[in-house]
Design an enzyme around this catalytic site. Structure first.
Site, PDB file in Angstrom:
ATOM      1  N   TYR A 294       0.806  -1.221   0.000  1.00 55.86           N
ATOM      2  CA  TYR A 294       0.000   0.000   0.000  1.00 55.86           C
ATOM      3  C   TYR A 294       0.841   1.273   0.000  1.00 55.86           C
ATOM      4  O   TYR A 294       0.295   2.378  -0.098  1.00 55.86           O
ATOM      5  CB  TYR A 294      -0.896   0.018   1.249  1.00 55.86           C
ATOM      6  N   GLY A 295       2.174   1.138   0.107  1.00 54.45           N
ATOM      7  CA  GLY A 295       3.023   2.316   0.256  1.00 54.45           C
ATOM      8  C   GLY A 295       4.130   2.383  -0.776  1.00 54.45           C
ATOM      9  O   GLY A 295       3.893   2.335  -1.982  1.00 54.45           O
ATOM     10  N   THR A 296       5.362   2.447  -0.301  1.00 55.59           N
ATOM     11  CA  THR A 296       6.511   2.671  -1.181  1.00 55.59           C
ATOM     12  C   THR A 296       6.898   1.437  -2.000  1.00 55.59           C
ATOM     13  O   THR A 296       7.783   1.526  -2.850  1.00 55.59           O
ATOM     14  CB  THR A 296       7.727   3.147  -0.381  1.00 55.59           C
ATOM     15  N   LEU A 297       6.238   0.306  -1.780  1.00 51.92           N
ATOM     16  CA  LEU A 297       6.489  -0.878  -2.601  1.00 51.92           C
ATOM     17  C   LEU A 297       5.616  -0.906  -3.859  1.00 51.92           C
ATOM     18  O   LEU A 297       5.808  -1.738  -4.740  1.00 51.92           O
ATOM     19  CB  LEU A 297       6.260  -2.154  -1.794  1.00 51.92           C
TER      20      LEU A 297
ATOM     21  N   GLU B 112      11.167  -4.397   5.432  1.00 50.77           N
ATOM     22  CA  GLU B 112      10.176  -3.853   6.351  1.00 50.77           C
ATOM     23  C   GLU B 112      10.593  -3.965   7.824  1.00 50.77           C
ATOM     24  O   GLU B 112       9.838  -3.567   8.713  1.00 50.77           O
ATOM     25  CB  GLU B 112       8.827  -4.563   6.138  1.00 50.77           C
TER      26      GLU B 112
END
Length: 205
Positions: A48-51, A124
């Site tokens: 949901y983010g920087t990936l 992570e």
């Protein structure tokens, strides 16, 4: 006490909803085959983010996709609302408080449960108490419901971070937010992930 009970009730309602879906939940295993992950032991990961594609840390997934250790399965959205907030250095966090916040838009990947998942866990900081990889239920545009996993803010600070952000969550980590993300190599020399989180939480709104 009432606040603790409320949190437990929300989590119990979420577990009950997942259980009731029963046979509607599909494990979209992409292992084997020409278009699937190499091998049959795979894990479905919701990012949901920087990936996500177009964001800084997606380069790791790109590396994994080349030898077929990861396969993109398309955009998905959480079935339940969850808090999504940004902390220090513009880092996004999904917080394990089902029923709070908004339904969150992200991407689903099938990854090999050995090499690929290990590299994602390392990124992570799973073993350092940064994030936790936990079950979550998501749905695609065709309303196909899938039980997968996602990286949540560690329980040691997740709820406090939600309160620090005024209990106002996001439905998506946008490109504009991604531009505010500070890469690890660009952070202050003595920056410490956990220390920065607790400092951020302790600051006045």
């Amino acid at each position: 006490m009432a606040e603790v009970e409320s949190k437990q009730q929300r989590q119990q309602q979420y577990r009950t909803q997942v259980k009731r879906r029963g046979s509607c939940i599909e494990m979209a295993i992409g292992g084997g085959g020409e278009d699937g992950v190499a091998g049959n032991d795979v894990t479905l990961i919701f990012v949901y983010g920087t990936l996500k594609r177009g964001f800084y840390n997606h380069r790791l997934i790109d590396d994994l996709m080349r030898p077929r250790h990861a396969v993109y399965l398309g955009p998905h959205t959480t079935v339940q609302p969850f808090p999504l907030v940004c902390g220090p250095h513009g880092i996004p966090y999904l917080i394990n408080l089902p029923g709070c916040g908004h339904r969150v838009l992200g991407e689903l990947y099938s990854v090999s449960s050995g090499h690929a998942r290990s590299r994602l866990d390392d990124l992570e900081g799973v073993h350092q108490g940064h994030y936790e990889r936990l079950p979550i239920v998501v749905v695609d545009g065709g309303e196909r419901v899938v039980e997968v996993e996602a990286y949540f803010a560690h329980r040691g600070f997740g709820e406090a971070l939600w309160k620090r952000c005024g209990e106002e969550g996001l439905s998506e980590f946008s490109v504009e937010m991604g531009q505010k993300y500070v890469r690890r190599e660009d952070r202050p020399p003595h920056s410490n992930f956990i220390g920065d989180i607790h400092k951020f939480i302790s600051e006045a709104n």
